[in-house]
Design an enzyme around this catalytic site. Structure first.
Site, PDB file in Angstrom:
ATOM      1  N   HIS A 465      -5.990   9.840 -22.325  1.00  9.63           N
ATOM      2  CA  HIS A 465      -7.598  10.115 -21.991  1.00  9.63           C
ATOM      3  C   HIS A 465      -7.842  11.590 -21.701  1.00  9.63           C
ATOM      4  CE1 HIS A 465      -6.467   5.737 -19.976  1.00  9.63           C
ATOM      5  NE2 HIS A 465      -7.525   5.633 -20.217  1.00  9.63           N
ATOM      6  N   GLU A 702     -37.274  -3.441 -27.549  1.00  6.97           N
ATOM      7  CA  GLU A 702     -35.612  -3.426 -27.844  1.00  6.97           C
ATOM      8  C   GLU A 702     -35.713  -3.963 -28.957  1.00  6.97           C
ATOM      9  OE1 GLU A 702     -32.604  -2.159 -25.169  1.00  6.97           O
ATOM     10  OE2 GLU A 702     -34.207  -3.337 -23.680  1.00  6.97           O
ATOM     11  N   ASP A 726     -31.595  -0.544 -30.219  1.00  6.99           N
ATOM     12  CA  ASP A 726     -31.815  -1.983 -30.652  1.00  6.99           C
ATOM     13  C   ASP A 726     -32.811  -2.393 -31.425  1.00  6.99           C
ATOM     14  OD1 ASP A 726     -29.225  -2.778 -29.281  1.00  6.99           O
ATOM     15  OD2 ASP A 726     -30.700  -2.605 -27.378  1.00  6.99           O
ATOM     16  N   CYS A 773     -37.161   5.986 -25.912  1.00  8.52           N
ATOM     17  CA  CYS A 773     -35.453   6.245 -24.622  1.00  8.52           C
ATOM     18  C   CYS A 773     -33.891   5.880 -26.210  1.00  8.52           C
ATOM     19  CB  CYS A 773     -35.472   5.648 -23.647  1.00  8.52           C
ATOM     20  SG  CYS A 773     -35.467   4.512 -23.862  1.00  8.52           S
TER      21      CYS A 773
END
Length: 811
Positions: A465, A702, A726, A773
């Site tokens: 982490h 998409e 996508d 985008c």
């Protein structure tokens, strides 16, 4: 009329009968498990009180559950606080699934050892579930094992007719773990959090080992890897529902993207320490966060907290521990909320997992047992955290071993409160390279990037982490570095190469000059781009392109404004919903959208995308169906249209935020006109309720069907935004996360570009604007093509805004 069924239970041990009310344990005395009796034993073999089948035998061998032919379970728990013995002094004589007869030996135990190492030998015999018991009568005085009846139980509903013995324990089917890194801290925390919502006793089983499904540390301790087969076993009144719920959660990936099952036996992931460099001035480590830094060493030494071992009043210590835990939870809740508000979802998830550790039953049990034995709360908590952290650190799986640092971080947070230590934020000089044995996630998250240029640690790896946080902060990090780094005096000049996984000590002037020249070249170009970031992105022949930002929260929005964004073209609202146990409230949503709108001001448009989950973004608290191919199933707008109240709440929040600025709404994964119209109608319905003016509404392009119908959509929507990531995978029928296919998922494929061009042409015919985008919007090779297609807006990640604007001005 059916006669009530009776169950006679023989004493499993010889000894003195003690009423449950007198057992010094609130779980048993409060009959939380079930009704029954206790025995203070004089024999050391636990025998079956009736015929039945062994449902569960605890891994510590101190407890066993037997299913009777009448459809109830008998839990027998030898001693109090004996789970901490981890099986020492106990020998199980049966296994789960064994059929036994009354009088068969179930567990042998060393009475002397257990009596001197546990709180009590009092052994509880309880019948569960309580709702099946109409009446129960217990013996008194002294009983002999296998001879005297200890409990006479009258059952409701005729016994076995409604609850056959074979169903006393509920088991899931074998579940294949789809998480690429196995059940590490985050998915373990999600599973434990869901398990705590049920009253049933829930166990997670892998092979011959099982743990409490409510224990994050226990789950991680099983070292469950990708592709492993596990099983959920439950017993109790809501076991059926609990096992179904947890099984589905595991199938859905516990909030993580599922990975393909392994094709063969994968090698275990082990920490590999690089060999020592032949150059004595180069210390080798593991590349954990990229970047070059020139600075001077500052050693970080963690001072040991002074912990008093003994205490005089266990009740006072228990209250002190509870108070410290609540304070630590409040701190982590506040930190989590702030990071979520800032759109830092990955960082927030780390501290959500830390918050879950504070409720871990294994940690609390060890600490509570120590307190009951006269130890201080600080000593008990330190013992619990040290024991579990050391156990994790020895695991072969690198990812799980790295989580030992998280346990230590949480442990120290509570210890500081118990010992009254006030920890002030540490300030470092500019140009500092921190050197430490280890840093905690909390320490890394609090570093000032203006002061600290790099970090190296002798422990940890790229999957810790701390490394995740370093990458998000753009701080170079070398983990697992040669321990000789700890001997360097403060002020030693060094060059840290995060990408190369090395640190050069006392570099020559030539080496420093070379690195500085590389840094100057990169910095000069960035400065030039930033200096012009607020100027319009206008091509040489006078065509204006709007360069907008993709954001996840308020901090992103503020940075976007500072870097010259013309608008926000995509507000990913799923960051408000991910990495948490429950959905955000209506007020949380309204505040998030409102604050971003205010940050942008009325001159910049904010396009808010409605919740886009499913597929690669499951939610642990949203029950989505198990699907063989989730990318072709219920995701995007399909999820929210099937749960209209969820969508209505979000639309209301977006509409109310529109009072603060230019706000538009965008629906993801639209594939048909019917889906668009259903979403549009819900928007209009909510708009009338809150009484605000209409706002712009658009759709994401998409899927190929939306691009092919762009002319039809353009007649009804206000704008398009093409999600090329996508669109590319659906057009090419290639999963962009597939390890072999990902290199071939090319957004510059002629098939994808034709769909982009077709969408832009349809928009222009209806005087609609089109944005891109997805990843292509910031791709230097794609930008000239997109501009040539007539794309009006490019929405990119915040740091890319100045560079994209600069490129457009050169076209």
């Amino acid at each position: 009329m059916t006669e009530p069924m009776r169950l006679e239970l023989k004493a499993p041990l010889s000894g003195v009968v003690v009423p449950l009310d007198d057992v010094p344990d609130p779980v048993f005395a409060g009959r939380m498990v079930g009704d029954g009796v206790s025995i203070d034993p004089v024999t050391a073999s636990l025998t079956a009180p009736c015929d039945g089948r062994v449902v569960l035998i605890h891994s510590a061998a101190h407890a066993v559950t037997l299913a009777s032919p009448q459809g109830v379970e008998i839990l027998m728990h030898v001693g109090l606080d004996t789970v901490q013995l981890k099986g020492r002094g106990f020998t199980a004589r049966v296994r789960a699934g064994d059929d036994v007869r009354a009088g068969d030996v179930l567990i042998d135990f060393d009475a002397d050892y257990v009596a001197t190492h546990a709180r009590s030998l009092m052994t509880q015999v309880v019948v569960t579930p309580p709702e099946r018991v109409a009446a129960i009568r217990s013996a008194t005085g002294v009983v002999s094992a296998g001879v005297d009846t200890i409990l006479s139980v009258t059952l409701k509903n005729g016994g076995a007719a409604t609850a056959p013995a074979t169903r006393a324990a509920v088991r899931s089917e074998p579940l294949v773990v789809s998480n690429a890194s196995g059940l590490h801290a985050r998915p373990a925390a999600v599973l434990a959090s869901r398990a705590k919502q049920f009253t049933a006793d829930l166990r997670l089983r892998r092979g011959g080992n099982e743990v409490n499904a409510r224990s994050v540390v226990g789950i991680m301790g099983l070292e469950i890897a990708h592709g492993d087969r596990i099983e959920i076993v439950g017993s109790g009144p809501d076991a059926d529902e609990a096992v179904r719920s947890l099984s589905q959660l595991i199938r859905d990936g516990l909030g993580e993207q599922a990975a393909a099952p392994p094709s063969g036996e994968a090698p275990s992931a082990q920490v590999v320490r690089p060999s020592r460099s032949e150059d004595p001035n180069v210390l080798a480590g593991v590349a954990a966060s990229p970047g070059l830094a020139i600075g001077h060493v500052r050693q970080v030494r963690h001072e040991a907290l002074r912990v008093v071992e003994h205490a005089s009043d266990a009740r006072v210590e228990r209250r002190a521990l509870d108070a410290a835990l609540e304070h630590a939870k409040a701190d982590l809740d506040a930190l989590h909320a702030r990071l979520q508000q800032e759109g830092a979802g990955d960082k927030a998830a780390i501290f959500a997992a830390h918050r879950e550790l504070l409720d871990d039953p294994d940690l609390l049990e060890v600490a509570g047992d120590a307190v009951s034995r006269g130890k201080s709360a600080a000593f008990g908590w330190q013992l619990a955290c040290t024991r579990h952290a050391d156990r994790l650190a020895t695991l072969k799986n690198e990812l799980l071993a790295a989580r030992a640092n998280d346990v230590r971080d949480v442990g120290r947070r509570v210890l500081e409160k118990l010992t009254g230590v006030d920890v002030d934020p540490v300030s470092y000089e500019a140009g500092t390279i921190l050197v430490a044995e280890e840093l905690t996630p909390s320490e890394m998250a609090s570093l000032d990037r203006a002061q600290v240029l790099g970090v190296c640690t002798t422990t940890g790896g790229a999957s810790s982490h701390v490394a995740i946080l370093a990458r998000s902060l753009e701080i170079p990090l070398v983990a697992g570095i040669d321990p000789l780094a700890l001997d360097l005096p403060d002020g030693t000049p060094v060059i840290l190469d995060g990408a190369g996984g090395a640190m050069r000590v006392k570099p020559s002037t030539v080496e420093v000059d070379d690195v500085q020249q590389r840094q100057r070249d990169q910095s000069r170009e960035r400065r030039a781009q930033h200096a012009q970031a607020h100027e319009p992105a206008t091509t040489l022949d006078g065509h204006r392109i709007e360069v907008e930002a993709n954001i996840g929260g308020l901090t992103d929005a503020e940075q976007a404004v500072a870097l010259g964004a013309d608008a926000v073209g995509l507000f990913r609202t799923e960051f408000l919903f991910l990495h948490r146990a429950t959905a955000p409230t209506d007020e949380e949503q309204r505040a998030a959208y409102r604050d971003v709108a205010r940050a942008l001001g009325r001159g910049r448009r904010l396009v808010v995308r409605t919740l886009d989950v499913g597929g690669d973004k499951p939610l642990p608290y949203l029950a989505l169906p198990r699907e063989d191919n989730p990318f072709l199933g219920e995701r995007g707008v399909r999820v929210t249209l099937n749960r209209p109240e969820l969508l209505r709440a979000q639309l209301r929040a977006i509409l109310l935020a529109a009072r603060e600025g230019r706000v538009a709404v965008m629906f993801p994964m639209i594939a048909s006109l019917d889906e668009w119209r259903a979403a549009r109608d819900l928007l209009e319905s909510e708009r009338r309720k809150v009484d605000v003016p209409p706002i712009e509404a658009g759709i994401m392009i998409e899927v190929p069907s939306a691009a092919l119908l762009a002319d039809r959509f353009a007649a009804e929507v206000d704008f398009f935004s093409i999600g090329t990531n996508d669109l590319t995978q659906y057009t090419l029928a290639m999963d962009r996360g597939h390890p072999r296919l990902a290199p071939h998922v090319d957004g510059l494929s002629p098939a994808v570009l034709r769909l982009v061009d077709q969408t832009a042409r349809a928009a222009r015919q209806h005087r609609r604007r089109t944005a891109v985008c997805g990843g292509l919007a910031a791709d230097p090779q794609a930008i000239p093509l997109l501009v040539g297609f007539g794309i009006d807006e490019l929405s990119v990640s915040v740091p890319a805004i100045p560079a994209v604007k600069a490129q457009i001005r050169r076209l």
